[in-house]
Design an enzyme around this catalytic site. Structure first.
Site, PDB file in Angstrom:
ATOM      1  N   ARG A 147      40.501  51.177  37.310  1.00  0.00           N
ATOM      2  CA  ARG A 147      40.625  50.907  38.739  1.00  0.00           C
ATOM      3  C   ARG A 147      42.101  50.725  39.078  1.00  0.00           C
ATOM      4  O   ARG A 147      42.823  50.045  38.348  1.00  0.00           O
ATOM      5  CB  ARG A 147      39.847  49.635  39.094  1.00  0.00           C
ATOM      6  CG  ARG A 147      39.730  49.403  40.589  1.00  0.00           C
ATOM      7  CD  ARG A 147      39.034  48.094  40.895  1.00  0.00           C
ATOM      8  NE  ARG A 147      39.991  47.008  40.990  1.00  0.00           N
ATOM      9  CZ  ARG A 147      39.769  45.860  41.649  1.00  0.00           C
ATOM     10  NH1 ARG A 147      38.587  45.661  42.240  1.00  0.00           N
ATOM     11  NH2 ARG A 147      40.675  44.918  41.685  1.00  0.00           N
ATOM     12  N   TYR A 159      45.310  40.978  47.656  1.00  0.00           N
ATOM     13  CA  TYR A 159      44.235  40.575  46.745  1.00  0.00           C
ATOM     14  C   TYR A 159      43.940  41.694  45.751  1.00  0.00           C
ATOM     15  O   TYR A 159      43.901  42.869  46.107  1.00  0.00           O
ATOM     16  CB  TYR A 159      42.984  40.266  47.564  1.00  0.00           C
ATOM     17  CG  TYR A 159      41.807  39.807  46.744  1.00  0.00           C
ATOM     18  CD1 TYR A 159      41.825  38.568  46.122  1.00  0.00           C
ATOM     19  CD2 TYR A 159      40.685  40.610  46.589  1.00  0.00           C
ATOM     20  CE1 TYR A 159      40.753  38.140  45.368  1.00  0.00           C
ATOM     21  CE2 TYR A 159      39.600  40.189  45.847  1.00  0.00           C
ATOM     22  CZ  TYR A 159      39.646  38.947  45.240  1.00  0.00           C
ATOM     23  OH  TYR A 159      38.582  38.534  44.490  1.00  0.00           O
ATOM     24  N   ASP A 217      39.284  49.942  45.025  1.00  0.00           N
ATOM     25  CA  ASP A 217      38.480  48.999  45.805  1.00  0.00           C
ATOM     26  C   ASP A 217      39.171  48.744  47.141  1.00  0.00           C
ATOM     27  O   ASP A 217      40.306  48.251  47.175  1.00  0.00           O
ATOM     28  CB  ASP A 217      38.356  47.682  45.009  1.00  0.00           C
ATOM     29  CG  ASP A 217      37.320  46.735  45.587  1.00  0.00           C
ATOM     30  OD1 ASP A 217      36.920  46.935  46.749  1.00  0.00           O
ATOM     31  OD2 ASP A 217      36.910  45.797  44.868  1.00  0.00           O
ATOM     32  N   HIS A 219      38.012  46.650  49.406  1.00  0.00           N
ATOM     33  CA  HIS A 219      37.776  45.248  49.770  1.00  0.00           C
ATOM     34  C   HIS A 219      37.418  45.046  51.240  1.00  0.00           C
ATOM     35  O   HIS A 219      37.882  44.093  51.868  1.00  0.00           O
ATOM     36  CB  HIS A 219      38.987  44.379  49.392  1.00  0.00           C
ATOM     37  CG  HIS A 219      38.977  43.992  47.955  1.00  0.00           C
ATOM     38  ND1 HIS A 219      37.987  43.231  47.396  1.00  0.00           N
ATOM     39  CD2 HIS A 219      39.829  44.283  46.949  1.00  0.00           C
ATOM     40  CE1 HIS A 219      38.230  43.064  46.113  1.00  0.00           C
ATOM     41  NE2 HIS A 219      39.325  43.706  45.820  1.00  0.00           N
ATOM     42  N   GLU A 243      35.456  52.031  46.642  1.00  0.00           N
ATOM     43  CA  GLU A 243      34.522  50.900  46.753  1.00  0.00           C
ATOM     44  C   GLU A 243      34.765  50.107  48.031  1.00  0.00           C
ATOM     45  O   GLU A 243      35.919  49.923  48.438  1.00  0.00           O
ATOM     46  CB  GLU A 243      34.744  50.004  45.530  1.00  0.00           C
ATOM     47  CG  GLU A 243      33.962  48.712  45.555  1.00  0.00           C
ATOM     48  CD  GLU A 243      34.351  47.803  44.392  1.00  0.00           C
ATOM     49  OE1 GLU A 243      35.024  48.268  43.453  1.00  0.00           O
ATOM     50  OE2 GLU A 243      33.977  46.626  44.432  1.00  0.00           O
ATOM     51  N   GLU A 269      28.597  44.654  46.294  1.00  0.00           N
ATOM     52  CA  GLU A 269      28.797  43.451  45.473  1.00  0.00           C
ATOM     53  C   GLU A 269      28.440  42.179  46.238  1.00  0.00           C
ATOM     54  O   GLU A 269      28.219  41.141  45.620  1.00  0.00           O
ATOM     55  CB  GLU A 269      30.224  43.389  44.923  1.00  0.00           C
ATOM     56  CG  GLU A 269      31.294  43.156  45.963  1.00  0.00           C
ATOM     57  CD  GLU A 269      32.709  43.174  45.375  1.00  0.00           C
ATOM     58  OE1 GLU A 269      32.997  44.040  44.544  1.00  0.00           O
ATOM     59  OE2 GLU A 269      33.501  42.317  45.774  1.00  0.00           O
ATOM     60  N   ARG A 290      26.682  48.632  43.709  1.00  0.00           N
ATOM     61  CA  ARG A 290      27.676  47.707  43.155  1.00  0.00           C
ATOM     62  C   ARG A 290      27.162  46.280  42.992  1.00  0.00           C
ATOM     63  O   ARG A 290      27.954  45.355  42.789  1.00  0.00           O
ATOM     64  CB  ARG A 290      28.895  47.668  44.094  1.00  0.00           C
ATOM     65  CG  ARG A 290      29.854  48.757  43.885  1.00  0.00           C
ATOM     66  CD  ARG A 290      30.558  48.651  42.562  1.00  0.00           C
ATOM     67  NE  ARG A 290      31.624  47.659  42.556  1.00  0.00           N
ATOM     68  CZ  ARG A 290      31.997  46.976  41.494  1.00  0.00           C
ATOM     69  NH1 ARG A 290      31.363  47.105  40.352  1.00  0.00           N
ATOM     70  NH2 ARG A 290      33.003  46.125  41.562  1.00  0.00           N
ATOM     71  N   GLU A 346      31.877  47.624  35.438  1.00  0.00           N
ATOM     72  CA  GLU A 346      33.159  46.933  35.598  1.00  0.00           C
ATOM     73  C   GLU A 346      33.309  45.905  34.469  1.00  0.00           C
ATOM     74  O   GLU A 346      32.378  45.174  34.151  1.00  0.00           O
ATOM     75  CB  GLU A 346      33.194  46.226  36.952  1.00  0.00           C
ATOM     76  CG  GLU A 346      34.509  45.527  37.247  1.00  0.00           C
ATOM     77  CD  GLU A 346      34.491  44.859  38.620  1.00  0.00           C
ATOM     78  OE1 GLU A 346      33.393  44.589  39.138  1.00  0.00           O
ATOM     79  OE2 GLU A 346      35.574  44.611  39.173  1.00  0.00           O
ATOM     80  N   TRP A 409      39.214  40.918  53.780  1.00  0.00           N
ATOM     81  CA  TRP A 409      40.165  41.086  52.666  1.00  0.00           C
ATOM     82  C   TRP A 409      39.509  41.854  51.539  1.00  0.00           C
ATOM     83  O   TRP A 409      40.049  42.019  50.492  1.00  0.00           O
ATOM     84  CB  TRP A 409      40.663  39.731  52.177  1.00  0.00           C
ATOM     85  CG  TRP A 409      39.563  38.786  51.845  1.00  0.00           C
ATOM     86  CD1 TRP A 409      38.945  37.913  52.686  1.00  0.00           C
ATOM     87  CD2 TRP A 409      38.925  38.634  50.583  1.00  0.00           C
ATOM     88  NE1 TRP A 409      37.968  37.234  52.021  1.00  0.00           N
ATOM     89  CE2 TRP A 409      37.937  37.657  50.725  1.00  0.00           C
ATOM     90  CE3 TRP A 409      39.107  39.253  49.345  1.00  0.00           C
ATOM     91  CZ2 TRP A 409      37.111  37.288  49.665  1.00  0.00           C
ATOM     92  CZ3 TRP A 409      38.285  38.876  48.301  1.00  0.00           C
ATOM     93  CH2 TRP A 409      37.289  37.893  48.461  1.00  0.00           C
TER      94      TRP A 409
END
Ligand code: KDG
Ligand code: MG
Length: 409
Positions: A147, A159, A217, A219, A243, A269, A290, A346, A409
């Site tokens: 990643r 982040y 990602d 986010h 992602e 997620e 995810r 992951e 974020w």
């Protein structure tokens, strides 16, 4: 056989973890992960006050019935606190069942469908040379998928990007407990990010060639049209996935993103149930699921989500950052090995202190994770070591735009 004890253990070796340990009258124990990053004690209270008393005297083998009982009898369904608590019970019951059978859990899930689970690690850097070094370090550690997260010129703190380079190959951690008891403030500028990121992937592909699977990602930071643009701009670099490109609540956003780009999409997620995925899977708006076993209610519902996804050639990409405990990771690895529609796993690597509290039996070779062949999940908890690391309040960071507006974020 019946359950005689349900203990909730909170420990913070490198960061906070919440673990449920069930004990049967035959002396068999099972472990479940109930860690909800930044809201850990809410799950502790839910488990101690409302779930543990209901488990005493129940048959540990009745996993489906116990799951349905905890889910339906509360009346208040879903939500991360409830589902993390139920997940811990579900994992602990599977751990017990597999130990009683004398088999590693994946055997009860149908047996191994592959030699191991392809894992991806987290490379990041404050500039491109540091990022390329981080990719090299991950390749040296054995990763075969990476990643890519990067700082963005003009943004002070992002982040998912290591604040310090990992000098000796020691992985950085997301927002570890040491970071303080209040959420750190970070900043964000989507236009700067959209301008910067394609050049970063250009540099990574130029250095490492076309074969290496690369992930990114987002986010939840982009609007649908911004995400569509990013997906299209990244197409030349052949991402394994993009992602959380938009906030996960508005699922129709992905229809717009999809209509503009063939970059594969991963999301989920923060989802807790199969219902959160129903629309996304049925309408084929994503390519990878995810969800975390810990946050989606455990092994039992995760298997159902993945079986549903399989009907649409959608694959697994189970969430595995360091705030999933080694118990939650083990649950993921047994599923990864067993399900047919495995995609990728992951794997961020826990720190040494965490590995002393949670003794694990997994292996990582040739880029593949394997849960090992000990009966059950394959994780034991050292209660004395856990007690040496008491809970420390810790929060995830959050973002503000340049004008002070709170942003995703
Ligand atoms: O607790 C939140 C983290 O687990 C999450 O931010 C990590 O996005 C993440 C990822 O993909 O690992
Ligand atoms: Mg993520």
């Amino acid at each position: 056989m019946r359950i005689i004890a349900a203990d909730v253990i909170v420990t913070s070796p490198d960061r906070n973890f919440v673990t449920l340990q069930l004990t049967t009258d035959d002396g068999v124990t099972g472990l479940g992960d109930a860690t909800l990053n930044g809201r850990e004690l809410a799950v502790v209270a839910y488990l101690r006050e409302h779930v543990a008393p209901l488990l005493l005297d129940r048959d540990p083998h009745a996993i489906e019935d116990t799951w349905q009982f905890l889910y339906r009898s509360a009346y208040w369904r879903r939500g991360p606190v409830t589902m993390a608590a139920i997940a811990a019970v579900d994992m602990a019951l599977w751990d017990i069942k597999a130990k009683v059978a004398g088999l590693p859990l994946y055997q009860l899930l149908g047996g191994a469908s592959r030699r191991g689970a392809l894992a991806y690690g987290h490379a990041s850097g404050r500039d491109i040379p540091e990022l390329l070094d981080s990719v090299r370090e991950h390749l040296a550690l054995g990763y075969r998928a990476i990643r890519i997260q990067t700082a963005v010129p003009g943004i002070d703190a992002v982040y998912g990007v290591a604040a310090q380079p990992s000098v000796d190959g020691v992985r950085y951690d997301y927002e570890p407990a040491q970071r303080g008891a209040l959420p750190a403030e970070e900043d964000w500028d989507t236009r700067a990010y959209l301008r910067h990121l394609p050049g970063v992937f250009e540099a990574v592909r130029h250095e490492f060639g076309p074969e290496l699977p690369l992930l990114h990602d987002g986010h939840h930071r982009m609007t649908p049209i911004q995400a569509a643009r990013l997906g299209r701009d990244l197409e030349p670099y052949d991402l394994f996935w993009l992602e959380d490109c938009t906030p996960a609540e508005n699922q129709d956003a992905l229809r717009l993103v999809r209509s503009h780009t063939i970059t594969p999409l991963a999301i989920g997620e923060v989802f807790n149930t199969v219902w959160d995925f129903q629309h996304l899977i049925r309408d084929q708006l994503i390519d990878y699921v995810r969800a975390a076993v810990t946050h989606a209610g455990g092994i039992t519902p995760m298997r159902k989500i993945l079986d549903y996804a399989a009907q649409y050639q959608i694959k697994s990409g189970i969430h595995g950052p360091t705030d999933i405990s080694p118990v939650g990771m083990a649950a993921a690895l047994h599923l990864d090995l067993a399900v047919h529609n495995f995609g990728i796993q992951e794997y961020m690597r826990h720190g040494d202190r965490t590995n002393e509290v949670f003794r694990q039996s997994f292996s990582f070779e040739g880029g593949l994770l394997h849960p090992g062949d000990q009966p059950g999940l394959g994780v034991t908890l050292d209660r004395a070591a856990a007690e040496a690391h008491p809970y420390r309040a810790a929060y995830l960071p959050y973002n503000r735009l340049k004008d002070g507006t709170v942003h995703d974020w």
